[in-house]
Design an enzyme around this catalytic site. Structure first.
Site, PDB file in Angstrom:
ATOM      1  N   LEU A  75      -2.925  -8.084  -5.592  1.00  0.00           N
ATOM      2  CA  LEU A  75      -2.083  -9.110  -6.209  1.00  0.00           C
ATOM      3  C   LEU A  75      -0.615  -9.002  -5.831  1.00  0.00           C
ATOM      4  O   LEU A  75       0.222  -9.718  -6.374  1.00  0.00           O
ATOM      5  CB  LEU A  75      -2.241  -9.053  -7.733  1.00  0.00           C
ATOM      6  N   ASP A 126      -3.284  15.743   4.107  1.00  0.00           N
ATOM      7  CA  ASP A 126      -4.167  15.825   5.268  1.00  0.00           C
ATOM      8  C   ASP A 126      -3.665  16.859   6.265  1.00  0.00           C
ATOM      9  O   ASP A 126      -4.450  17.585   6.878  1.00  0.00           O
ATOM     10  CB  ASP A 126      -4.267  14.448   5.929  1.00  0.00           C
TER      11      ASP A 126
END
Length: 331
Positions: A75, A126
Site C-alpha cells: 500500500l 547475511d
C-alpha cells in the site's frame, strides 16, 4: 482512537489518495542495530570477514531496498527519492544502522527510511552469519520525520511520541540559539565538554537566548539535531562529528535537514583554520538553512570552534536579519 488511514469505511485495505495534499520537503530518519559478538564487530571494523566490503555491500543494499519500498509493501506510494543515506556505527557488541530518506512530494518517506535500515541489517546478517549465525536485527524504528501537515515529529528518549505542527516550526524565535554537541564520550559522561559551553557563552554575550549545550552520542546526532531544531530557534551551532572518522556523522545529519546550503561560510572557516593547522582542511562541516533556522557545523576542537566563531562574528547579525527577510541588501 485515531482511524487507520489504510482502511476504508468498511475495514478493507486501501491505498490512501494523496492527490489533494501539497508537495513539501519530506525527510525521515530511521535506525536499528545488528546485535552480534565483539569478535564480529572487530572483524567488520577491520574489513576482515571472508565476505569482503561488508559495510559497502550493506549500504548499497539498504539504498536499493529503500527505492523498492512500494514493491515490497503493497500500500506504499511510489516516490521520487531525492536522497537516501545509510550510515553505520559500532558498539562493543552491535553494528548500528541509520538511514535518512528525502523527497519532495505529497506523502512521507518513513517507510523508505525503515526499509533501508531493515534491508541493510538483513544484508549485514547475511554477511556475518558464517561467524555468528545467532546475530539478531533489533530495534528497527523511526527516529524523526519532517514535512506535511504534521510538520516535525521525533521520538523522545523514553520512546514516547512527540509532535509539533508545521505552522509553529515555520516561525523562528528571534534571538534564540541552540548549541548541540556531538560526543559519544560526552553523552556517556566519560569526557568533558570543552567546546559547547564556550559556544553558549559566546552566544549569550551577543544577546542570544541559549538552549543547551545538548550533548548526543555521534551515532544519535540526527536525533540530537531534530531535538535542536524542534523549538524553531533562529540559530543552531553544532560542535564535533565533522571529521573523517567512521563515527563522524554531523554533516550527513545536517545535510538531511537543510533546504539550502551556504558553502562560502564553511569554506572560509576551513581557510582560516588552515592558517593555524593543516588539519582544519579535514573538517566536513556544513552551513545552511533548515527553513529559516541557520545551522552551523563547527569542529569538536577548541581551536576549530575559535576559528569558526571568528568567521561568524562579523557576519552573524547581518545574516540572521537577511534570513528573517529584512535589514539586508540583495547579495
Amino acid at each position: 482512537m485515531t482511524e487507520l488511514s489504510h482502511l476504508d469505511g468498511e475495514g478493507r485495505a486501501r491505498m490512501v489518495d494523496v492527490s489533494a495534499k501539497a508537495d513539501t520537503t519530506r525527510i525521515a530518519v530511521a535506525a536499528g542495530e545488528l546485535v552480534t559478538t565483539p569478535e564480529v564487530v572487530a572483524l567488520v571494523r577491520a574489513d576482515d570477514l571472508p565476505k569482503a566490503d561488508v559495510l559497502s555491500t550493506a549500504r548499497i543494499a539498504g539504498i536499493s531496498g529503500s527505492k523498492k519500498t512500494s514493491e515490497l509493501i503493497p500500500l506504499c506510494h511510489q516516490l521520487a527519492l531525492s536522497s537516501v543515506k545509510v550510515e553505520f556505527g559500532f558498539t562493543e557488541s552491535s553494528i548500528t544502522i541509520e538511514a535518512t530518506a528525502k523527497t519532495k512530494g505529497p506523502t512521507g518517506v518513513e517507510m523508505e527510511a525503515l526499509t533501508a535500515v531493515a534491508v541493510a541489517g538483513l544484508t549485514l546478517h547475511d554477511m556475518v552469519k558464517a561467524v555468528d549465525p545467532a546475530a539478531t536485527l533489533d530495534g528497527v524504528r523511526l527516529l524523526t520525520k519532517e514535512g506535511g501537515k504534521r510538520g516535525h515529529w521525533r521520538r523522545d528518549e523514553s520512546g514516547a511520541q512527540a509532535e509539533r505542527p508545521t505552522e509553529s516550526r515555520r516561525e523562528v524565535r528571534p534571538g534564540s540559539a541552540t548549541v548541540l554537541v556531538a560526543s559519544t564520550g560526552g553523552a556517556r559522561g566519560t569526557r568533558p565538554d570543552t567546546t559547547g559551553p564556550k559556544i553558549a557563552e559566546w552566544l549569550a554575550a551577543r544577546g542570544h537566548t541559549v538552549r543547551g549545550p545538548l550533548v548526543y552520542a555521534d551515532a544519535d546526532i540526527a536525533v540530537g539535531l531534530a531535538d535542536a531544531i524542534a523549538d524553531t530557534p533562529a540559530l543552531v551551532i553544532t560542535t564535533g562529528g565533522t571529521g573523517a572518522s567512521p563515527t563522524d556523522a554531523t554533516p550527513e545529519a545536517t545535510r538531511a535537514v537543510l533546504d539550502r546550503e551556504l558553502p562560502g561560510i564553511a569554506e572560509e572557516m576551513r581557510r582560516l583554520g588552515a592558517q593555524v593547522t593543516p588539519h582544519a582542511s579535514l573538517s566536513r562541516g556544513l552551513v545552511g538553512l533548515a527553513g529559516r533556522t541557520l545551522i552551523v557545523n563547527l569542529p569538536g576542537s577548541p581551536g576549530g570552534v575559535k576559528d569558526g566563531l571568528a568567521v561568524l562574528d562579523p557576519i552573524l547579525d547581518h545574516l540572521l536579519a537577511q534570513i528573517a527577510g529584512g535589514g539586508a541588501h540583495d547579495e
